[in-house]
Write a protein that holds these residues in place. Sequence first.
Motif, PDB file in Angstrom:
ATOM      1  N   THR A  11       4.710   3.297  -7.530  1.00 12.18           N
ATOM      2  CA  THR A  11       4.950   3.950  -6.239  1.00 12.18           C
ATOM      3  C   THR A  11       3.804   3.742  -5.258  1.00 12.18           C
ATOM      4  N   LEU A  12       2.576   4.001  -5.730  1.00 17.03           N
ATOM      5  CA  LEU A  12       1.452   3.929  -4.803  1.00 17.03           C
ATOM      6  C   LEU A  12       1.146   2.480  -4.416  1.00 17.03           C
ATOM      7  N   ALA A  13       1.170   1.585  -5.407  1.00 19.32           N
ATOM      8  CA  ALA A  13       0.901   0.168  -5.108  1.00 19.32           C
ATOM      9  C   ALA A  13       1.899  -0.329  -4.053  1.00 19.32           C
ATOM     10  N   GLN A  14       3.134   0.039  -4.227  1.00 21.56           N
ATOM     11  CA  GLN A  14       4.191  -0.374  -3.296  1.00 21.56           C
ATOM     12  C   GLN A  14       3.885   0.134  -1.871  1.00 21.56           C
ATOM     13  N   ALA A  15       3.441   1.396  -1.789  1.00 20.64           N
ATOM     14  CA  ALA A  15       3.135   1.984  -0.470  1.00 20.64           C
ATOM     15  C   ALA A  15       1.937   1.269   0.171  1.00 20.64           C
ATOM     16  N   VAL A  16       0.914   0.988  -0.621  1.00 20.97           N
ATOM     17  CA  VAL A  16      -0.285   0.321  -0.085  1.00 20.97           C
ATOM     18  C   VAL A  16       0.070  -1.094   0.384  1.00 20.97           C
ATOM     19  N   ILE A  17       0.844  -1.794  -0.435  1.00 20.82           N
ATOM     20  CA  ILE A  17       1.231  -3.168  -0.066  1.00 20.82           C
ATOM     21  C   ILE A  17       2.061  -3.144   1.220  1.00 20.82           C
ATOM     22  N   GLY A  18       2.946  -2.180   1.327  1.00 23.80           N
ATOM     23  CA  GLY A  18       3.751  -2.050   2.548  1.00 23.80           C
ATOM     24  C   GLY A  18       2.870  -1.823   3.769  1.00 23.80           C
ATOM     25  N   GLY A  19       1.902  -0.929   3.648  1.00 28.15           N
ATOM     26  CA  GLY A  19       1.003  -0.640   4.777  1.00 28.15           C
ATOM     27  C   GLY A  19       0.151  -1.843   5.140  1.00 28.15           C
ATOM     28  N   LEU A  20      -0.357  -2.529   4.114  1.00 20.47           N
ATOM     29  CA  LEU A  20      -1.236  -3.685   4.366  1.00 20.47           C
ATOM     30  C   LEU A  20      -0.528  -4.805   5.114  1.00 20.47           C
ATOM     31  N   GLN A  21       0.785  -4.892   4.941  1.00 21.05           N
ATOM     32  CA  GLN A  21       1.531  -5.948   5.634  1.00 21.05           C
ATOM     33  C   GLN A  21       1.311  -5.873   7.133  1.00 21.05           C
ATOM     34  N   GLU A  22       1.317  -4.628   7.617  1.00 23.90           N
ATOM     35  CA  GLU A  22       1.201  -4.439   9.071  1.00 23.90           C
ATOM     36  C   GLU A  22      -0.171  -4.836   9.586  1.00 23.90           C
ATOM     37  N   THR A  23      -1.201  -4.516   8.806  1.00 25.57           N
ATOM     38  CA  THR A  23      -2.557  -4.685   9.321  1.00 25.57           C
ATOM     39  C   THR A  23      -3.232  -5.971   8.855  1.00 25.57           C
ATOM     40  N   HIS A  24      -2.918  -6.409   7.643  1.00 19.90           N
ATOM     41  CA  HIS A  24      -3.634  -7.553   7.073  1.00 19.90           C
ATOM     42  C   HIS A  24      -2.699  -8.623   6.517  1.00 19.90           C
ATOM     43  N   GLY A  25      -1.410  -8.489   6.802  1.00 15.73           N
ATOM     44  CA  GLY A  25      -0.422  -9.383   6.212  1.00 15.73           C
ATOM     45  C   GLY A  25      -0.738 -10.859   6.369  1.00 15.73           C
ATOM     46  N   ASP A  26      -1.293 -11.234   7.526  1.00 16.68           N
ATOM     47  CA  ASP A  26      -1.533 -12.663   7.759  1.00 16.68           C
ATOM     48  C   ASP A  26      -2.913 -13.098   7.250  1.00 16.68           C
ATOM     49  N   ARG A  27      -3.647 -12.164   6.671  1.00 15.20           N
ATOM     50  CA  ARG A  27      -4.996 -12.503   6.213  1.00 15.20           C
ATOM     51  C   ARG A  27      -5.167 -12.398   4.713  1.00 15.20           C
ATOM     52  N   CYS A  28      -4.080 -12.040   3.995  1.00 17.02           N
ATOM     53  CA  CYS A  28      -4.252 -11.924   2.542  1.00 17.02           C
ATOM     54  C   CYS A  28      -3.006 -12.372   1.782  1.00 17.02           C
ATOM     55  N   THR A  29      -3.276 -12.830   0.557  1.00 13.68           N
ATOM     56  CA  THR A  29      -2.183 -13.074  -0.377  1.00 13.68           C
ATOM     57  C   THR A  29      -2.265 -11.975  -1.437  1.00 13.68           C
ATOM     58  N   ILE A  30      -1.113 -11.629  -1.990  1.00 16.87           N
ATOM     59  CA  ILE A  30      -1.080 -10.488  -2.919  1.00 16.87           C
ATOM     60  C   ILE A  30      -0.356 -10.882  -4.205  1.00 16.87           C
ATOM     61  N   LEU A  31      -1.071 -10.682  -5.323  1.00 17.34           N
ATOM     62  CA  LEU A  31      -0.448 -10.899  -6.631  1.00 17.34           C
ATOM     63  C   LEU A  31      -0.141  -9.533  -7.233  1.00 17.34           C
ATOM     64  N   VAL A  32       1.059  -9.360  -7.769  1.00 12.48           N
ATOM     65  CA  VAL A  32       1.378  -8.078  -8.403  1.00 12.48           C
ATOM     66  C   VAL A  32       1.703  -8.294  -9.880  1.00 12.48           C
ATOM     67  N   SER A  33       1.333  -7.310 -10.696  1.00 14.13           N
ATOM     68  CA  SER A  33       1.636  -7.422 -12.129  1.00 14.13           C
ATOM     69  C   SER A  33       3.150  -7.264 -12.311  1.00 14.13           C
ATOM     70  N   PRO A  34       3.694  -7.925 -13.343  1.00 14.15           N
ATOM     71  CA  PRO A  34       5.161  -8.023 -13.455  1.00 14.15           C
ATOM     72  C   PRO A  34       5.849  -6.854 -14.141  1.00 14.15           C
ATOM     73  N   ARG A  35       5.066  -5.918 -14.712  1.00 14.88           N
ATOM     74  CA  ARG A  35       5.690  -4.964 -15.637  1.00 14.88           C
ATOM     75  C   ARG A  35       6.755  -4.059 -15.014  1.00 14.88           C
ATOM     76  N   SER A  36       6.536  -3.556 -13.826  1.00 19.68           N
ATOM     77  CA  SER A  36       7.625  -2.808 -13.179  1.00 19.68           C
ATOM     78  C   SER A  36       8.524  -3.856 -12.556  1.00 19.68           C
ATOM     79  N   GLU A  37       9.441  -4.340 -13.347  1.00 19.64           N
ATOM     80  CA  GLU A  37      10.155  -5.561 -12.951  1.00 19.64           C
ATOM     81  C   GLU A  37      10.880  -5.408 -11.611  1.00 19.64           C
ATOM     82  N   GLU A  38      11.587  -4.308 -11.483  1.00 15.51           N
ATOM     83  CA  GLU A  38      12.381  -4.124 -10.260  1.00 15.51           C
ATOM     84  C   GLU A  38      11.476  -4.071  -9.020  1.00 15.51           C
TER      85      GLU A  38
END
Length: 280
Positions: A11-38
């Motif tokens: 839940t929290l990782a998803q919220a942070v990644i969503g927020g970062l898109q707006e501010t830093h989306g064009d300046r970072c790449t993001i790798l996420v762990s696969p365990r929460s598959e959905e």
Amino acid sequence: MLRLGFVGTGTLAQAVIGGLQETHGDRCTILVSPRSEETSRALAARYPNVERAASSAAVVEGSDIVFLGMRPQQLAEGIAALPFRDGQVVVSFLAGVPLALVREKVRPAAAVCRAIPLPGIRLRRGPVVLHPGHALVEDLFGGLGDLIVADRESDLTAVSNASAMMSSHFAMQNRMVDWLSSRSVAPDVATRYVRSMFAGLAAIGLDGLDRGEQLDPAHHETKGGLNERVRSHLASAGWFDEVATALDIVEGHLSGEKAGLPRLGSDEHEMTGKEADART
Ligand SMILES: NC(=O)C1=CN([C@@H]2O[C@H](COP(=O)(O)OP(=O)(O)OC[C@H]3O[C@@H](n4cnc5c(N)ncnc54)[C@H](OP(=O)(O)O)[C@@H]3O)[C@@H](O)[C@H]2O)C=CC1
Ligand SMILES: O=C(O)[C@@H]1CCC=N1
């Protein structure tokens, strides 16, 4: 490009990644762990800069900053044998897990911080508390709400404990919606009314803060009116005192048995802010 990695894609990782898109989306790449598959698949499908890694190890290998987003009780298993390296920055979201313990587990990572963002970060609202400060991490969280860099870990611990009020806030809202429904108000009207009312009050609180005003409840009610009656009833029922009692329980000062809650007390939980500082 800054390479960010999330081990624990909840839940929290998803919220942070969503927020970062707006501010830093064009300046970072993001790798996420696969365990929460959905969740991990949905994030990768939604954002072009997010990739679902093959494993948590691949997240750590491919990232400059690694965010730990598993639950406290999942930490040991979640980061066992991950290839952290010198020069890497690790940011732990784990509420109640002392910095010293995280440092030990992610050795030899050079810089380790704790951050407590809240779900509103997705909308770039609400507080984000960070300790210790770190220029790169501050830059990432800047613009994602109210960034507070805590000088002491005990302050971060205390505010993190206070964030335990979030779900109760919504439980209270829902009780009000139910009450309105019991008075035959249509559910959508009742829900809109209650949520909008609290959103407006939150805005007033922050606006007053910016203008240096105290938040005096007596200034937010009509003398002899409805709010005064409710506040006085709730005060005499001990309702407001119970808020502090519940936070005491979270902090571990009181026996959890008293509230029918499990006591927070595993090795990976801190009991009080002072103890956290002592361990650092
Ligand atoms: N939610 C909030 O508002 C806040 C949360 N926090 C902290 O953030 C952390 C995450 O909370 P939250 O997002 O709510 O919790 P979630 O349960 O939603 O997320 C935890 C994530 O970690 C994953 N996970 C569990 N075990 C492992 C493992 N061995 N390896 C890799 N991933 C693993 C889970 O996968 P799976 O679902 O498959 O088990 C899930 O994706 C907690 O430590 C919490 O204290 C801090 C501030 C606010
Ligand atoms: O409820 C929780 O445990 C998490 C940590 C702080 C806020 N939410």
